[in-house]
Design an enzyme around this catalytic site. Structure first.
Site, PDB file in Angstrom:
ATOM      1  N   PHE A 152      46.560  32.821  38.247  1.00  0.00           N
ATOM      2  CA  PHE A 152      47.101  33.701  37.194  1.00  0.00           C
ATOM      3  C   PHE A 152      48.635  33.666  37.193  1.00  0.00           C
ATOM      4  O   PHE A 152      49.265  33.202  36.246  1.00  0.00           O
ATOM      5  CB  PHE A 152      46.532  35.104  37.443  1.00  0.00           C
ATOM      6  CG  PHE A 152      47.170  36.214  36.685  1.00  0.00           C
ATOM      7  CD1 PHE A 152      47.460  36.089  35.327  1.00  0.00           C
ATOM      8  CD2 PHE A 152      47.463  37.432  37.314  1.00  0.00           C
ATOM      9  CE1 PHE A 152      48.040  37.132  34.618  1.00  0.00           C
ATOM     10  CE2 PHE A 152      48.037  38.480  36.614  1.00  0.00           C
ATOM     11  CZ  PHE A 152      48.337  38.325  35.276  1.00  0.00           C
ATOM     12  N   GLY A 172      41.764  29.457  41.815  1.00  0.00           N
ATOM     13  CA  GLY A 172      42.477  29.059  40.592  1.00  0.00           C
ATOM     14  C   GLY A 172      41.582  28.226  39.686  1.00  0.00           C
ATOM     15  O   GLY A 172      40.502  27.792  40.084  1.00  0.00           O
ATOM     16  N   ASP A 207      45.346  21.947  49.817  1.00  0.00           N
ATOM     17  CA  ASP A 207      45.291  23.252  50.488  1.00  0.00           C
ATOM     18  C   ASP A 207      46.535  23.377  51.369  1.00  0.00           C
ATOM     19  O   ASP A 207      46.685  22.633  52.351  1.00  0.00           O
ATOM     20  CB  ASP A 207      44.007  23.302  51.337  1.00  0.00           C
ATOM     21  CG  ASP A 207      43.872  24.623  52.087  1.00  0.00           C
ATOM     22  OD1 ASP A 207      44.833  25.415  52.100  1.00  0.00           O
ATOM     23  OD2 ASP A 207      42.790  24.843  52.664  1.00  0.00           O
ATOM     24  N   ASN A 227      53.854  26.221  56.864  1.00  0.00           N
ATOM     25  CA  ASN A 227      54.018  24.849  56.359  1.00  0.00           C
ATOM     26  C   ASN A 227      55.086  24.782  55.271  1.00  0.00           C
ATOM     27  O   ASN A 227      55.914  23.860  55.236  1.00  0.00           O
ATOM     28  CB  ASN A 227      52.694  24.330  55.788  1.00  0.00           C
ATOM     29  CG  ASN A 227      51.681  24.044  56.886  1.00  0.00           C
ATOM     30  OD1 ASN A 227      52.058  23.783  58.021  1.00  0.00           O
ATOM     31  ND2 ASN A 227      50.404  24.093  56.548  1.00  0.00           N
ATOM     32  N   TYR A 283      44.321  40.346  54.146  1.00  0.00           N
ATOM     33  CA  TYR A 283      45.369  40.081  53.145  1.00  0.00           C
ATOM     34  C   TYR A 283      46.664  40.771  53.562  1.00  0.00           C
ATOM     35  O   TYR A 283      47.719  40.147  53.636  1.00  0.00           O
ATOM     36  CB  TYR A 283      44.890  40.601  51.800  1.00  0.00           C
ATOM     37  CG  TYR A 283      45.808  40.332  50.631  1.00  0.00           C
ATOM     38  CD1 TYR A 283      46.088  39.038  50.218  1.00  0.00           C
ATOM     39  CD2 TYR A 283      46.370  41.384  49.901  1.00  0.00           C
ATOM     40  CE1 TYR A 283      46.910  38.792  49.120  1.00  0.00           C
ATOM     41  CE2 TYR A 283      47.185  41.149  48.803  1.00  0.00           C
ATOM     42  CZ  TYR A 283      47.453  39.846  48.409  1.00  0.00           C
ATOM     43  OH  TYR A 283      48.260  39.613  47.322  1.00  0.00           O
ATOM     44  N   LYS A 326      50.133  38.926  54.720  1.00  0.00           N
ATOM     45  CA  LYS A 326      51.365  39.085  53.935  1.00  0.00           C
ATOM     46  C   LYS A 326      52.481  39.711  54.780  1.00  0.00           C
ATOM     47  O   LYS A 326      53.658  39.392  54.598  1.00  0.00           O
ATOM     48  CB  LYS A 326      51.084  39.936  52.694  1.00  0.00           C
ATOM     49  CG  LYS A 326      50.204  39.228  51.663  1.00  0.00           C
ATOM     50  CD  LYS A 326      50.915  38.030  51.057  1.00  0.00           C
ATOM     51  CE  LYS A 326      50.129  37.390  49.941  1.00  0.00           C
ATOM     52  NZ  LYS A 326      50.808  36.199  49.404  1.00  0.00           N
ATOM     53  N   ARG A 336      38.889  42.744  39.940  1.00  0.00           N
ATOM     54  CA  ARG A 336      39.999  43.667  39.690  1.00  0.00           C
ATOM     55  C   ARG A 336      39.652  44.591  38.543  1.00  0.00           C
ATOM     56  O   ARG A 336      38.858  44.260  37.663  1.00  0.00           O
ATOM     57  CB  ARG A 336      41.267  42.897  39.357  1.00  0.00           C
ATOM     58  CG  ARG A 336      41.821  42.236  40.564  1.00  0.00           C
ATOM     59  CD  ARG A 336      43.199  41.717  40.326  1.00  0.00           C
ATOM     60  NE  ARG A 336      43.800  41.479  41.608  1.00  0.00           N
ATOM     61  CZ  ARG A 336      44.406  42.414  42.318  1.00  0.00           C
ATOM     62  NH1 ARG A 336      44.544  43.634  41.848  1.00  0.00           N
ATOM     63  NH2 ARG A 336      44.898  42.142  43.497  1.00  0.00           N
TER      64      ARG A 336
HETATM   65  N1  UDP Z   1      38.186  49.876  40.533  1.00  0.00           N
HETATM   66  C1  UDP Z   1      37.262  50.606  39.796  1.00  0.00           C
HETATM   67  N2  UDP Z   1      36.255  49.912  39.162  1.00  0.00           N
HETATM   68  C2  UDP Z   1      36.134  48.561  39.177  1.00  0.00           C
HETATM   69  C3  UDP Z   1      37.092  47.831  39.913  1.00  0.00           C
HETATM   70  C4  UDP Z   1      38.114  48.523  40.574  1.00  0.00           C
HETATM   71  O1  UDP Z   1      37.323  51.842  39.731  1.00  0.00           O
HETATM   72  O2  UDP Z   1      35.191  48.019  38.576  1.00  0.00           O
HETATM   73  C5  UDP Z   1      39.271  50.608  41.211  1.00  0.00           C
HETATM   74  C6  UDP Z   1      39.489  50.201  42.675  1.00  0.00           C
HETATM   75  O3  UDP Z   1      38.629  50.935  43.524  1.00  0.00           O
HETATM   76  C7  UDP Z   1      40.950  50.564  42.858  1.00  0.00           C
HETATM   77  C8  UDP Z   1      41.565  50.331  41.479  1.00  0.00           C
HETATM   78  O4  UDP Z   1      40.486  50.298  40.564  1.00  0.00           O
HETATM   79  O5  UDP Z   1      41.092  51.918  43.191  1.00  0.00           O
HETATM   80  C9  UDP Z   1      42.347  49.026  41.376  1.00  0.00           C
HETATM   81  O6  UDP Z   1      41.519  48.016  41.900  1.00  0.00           O
HETATM   82  P1  UDP Z   1      41.917  46.474  41.900  1.00  0.00           P
HETATM   83  O7  UDP Z   1      40.792  45.756  42.563  1.00  0.00           O
HETATM   84  O8  UDP Z   1      42.269  46.054  40.523  1.00  0.00           O
HETATM   85  O9  UDP Z   1      43.236  46.335  42.762  1.00  0.00           O
HETATM   86  P2  UDP Z   1      43.878  47.065  44.031  1.00  0.00           P
HETATM   87  O10 UDP Z   1      45.077  47.707  43.463  1.00  0.00           O
HETATM   88  O11 UDP Z   1      42.913  48.079  44.611  1.00  0.00           O
HETATM   89  O12 UDP Z   1      44.185  45.962  44.976  1.00  0.00           O
END
Ligand code: UDP
Length: 328
Positions: free
Chosen positions: A12, A37, A57, A100, A146, A150, A187
């Site tokens: 993205f 990706g 990779d 790397n 993650y 990071k 997400r």
């Molecule tokens: N979330 C939700 N329903 C979904 C997917 C995510 O309510 O179907 C919530 C998730 O629990 C979080 C927020 O939306 O509190 C953002 O989630 P995302 O995975 O986008 O990213 P995050 O900021 O948590 O890494």
């Protein structure tokens, strides 16, 4: 002609960076192992002589012939579903991959910008989050692979800067959205829009009182470009401070899409941060940057993108990249 290596080029953010650097007159070398990706994100660049692509990779030794002026390290799974499915690769690309690329930057005398994240703040106890906050992270929770990769990435990048005088930049990226997000990455934005388009109920995790602050991709790319061209080496938040609860966000998506489906509630995932909002005082002061695109505007553009996906893409919610067993 200046030459830039962009890792995670088929992702993205990586693909939008490729577009931006091509527009700025760079020769762009894209690199991606295609685990999360998609080549579809960069196929419009294939015909350009200023663009080349390596399927590689970066957790393995990285070789790029010729000079390099800049490296942008954007290769990494970046959604909670990805970390759960490919935790080892997530750790490796943030740690070994970064090592790397720092080595490559050193040998080429290139300036390197690494993509860090608001996840370094974990489930924050300080609000909004400024760069001096050290965070509240569970190293052994599902997001730990993650978050800690990071955090290690930031540490090793600073070490290369301090001990090798390498030109480095660290951007802490907050929730970002826009065209080319993966519909099935779990997400919240693609989840809600995908559900609306398929006529399914919208799934809120927990009671929806948790907050996020969403930045439109073009604003983010502008911030990253300015940071790279600056000489600022400490971490820099880039994100949109316009905070919203997930429940209000679901209602915005319902209004945007006109779906007649309802909201259903599911269990809140472990260690899901309760609140998140970037403090962008530093970016404003040092880069003269702040986001310009309102959520209402950005969401319309993003919805158009998702509406135009093929039915096959819309209904294929299985994660194609994870069909093969993870290779260690
Ligand atoms: N979330 C939700 N329903 C979904 C997917 C995510 O309510 O179907 C919530 C998730 O629990 C979080 C927020 O939306 O509190 C953002 O989630 P995302 O995975 O986008 O990213 P995050 O900021 O948590 O890494």
């Amino acid at each position: 002609m200046k030459r830039v290596l962009i890792t995670g080029a088929a992702g993205f953010l990586g693909s939008h960076l490729c577009d931006r650097f091509i527009r700025e007159g760079f020769h762009v070398i894209g690199m991606d192992n295609l685990i999360t990706g998609s080549l579809k994100n960069i196929e419009h660049l294939y015909k350009l002589k200023e663009f080349e692509f390596y399927h590689h990779d970066v957790s393995k030794f990285v070789h790029v012939p010729g000079k390099l002026d800049y490296i942008l390290h954007f290769a990494s799974p970046a959604s909670p579903i990805d970390y759960l499915k490919i935790p080892i690769q997530t750790l490796k690309v943030g740690s070994l991959g970064t090592h790397n690329l720092l080595g490559l930057a050193k040998s080429k005398k290139a300036c390197i910008l690494v993509a860090s994240t608001s996840e370094v703040y974990g489930d924050p106890l300080v609000h909004p989050q400024n760069e001096d906050y050290w965070g509240h992270v569970n190293p052994v929770g599902p997001r730990g692979v993650y978050d800690e990769a990071k955090r290690f990435q930031e540490a090793i990048t600073m070490a290369y800067h301090t001990y090798h005088n390498l030109e480095t930049r660290i951007v802490r990226i907050f929730n970002t959205y826009g065209p080319r997000m993966r519909l099935n990455d779990g997400r919240v934005l693609p989840a809600f829009i995908g559900q609306a388009l398929r006529g399914e109920d919208l799934t809120i995790f927990g009671d929806g009182s948790q907050t996020r602050s969403f930045c439109y991709v073009d604003d983010l790319i502008e911030g990253i470009y300015r940071l790279l061209m600056s000489d600022y080496t400490n971490p820099m938040n880039i994100g949109n401070p316009d905070e919203i609860s997930i429940k209000d966000f679901a209602e915005e998506i319902i209004r945007l899409t006109g779906t007649t489906q309802k909201i259903i509630y599911k269990e809140l995932p472990t260690d899901d941060p309760k609140q998140r909002q970037p403090d962008i005082t530093r970016a404003k002061k040092i880069l003269g940057w702040e986001p310009k695109i309102k959520r209402s505007e950005g969401l319309k553009i993003t919805y158009e993108y998702f509406k135009n996906l093929s039915p096959e893409e819309l209904y294929n919610t299985a994660h194609r990249s994870f069909e093969k067993k993870e290779q260690f």
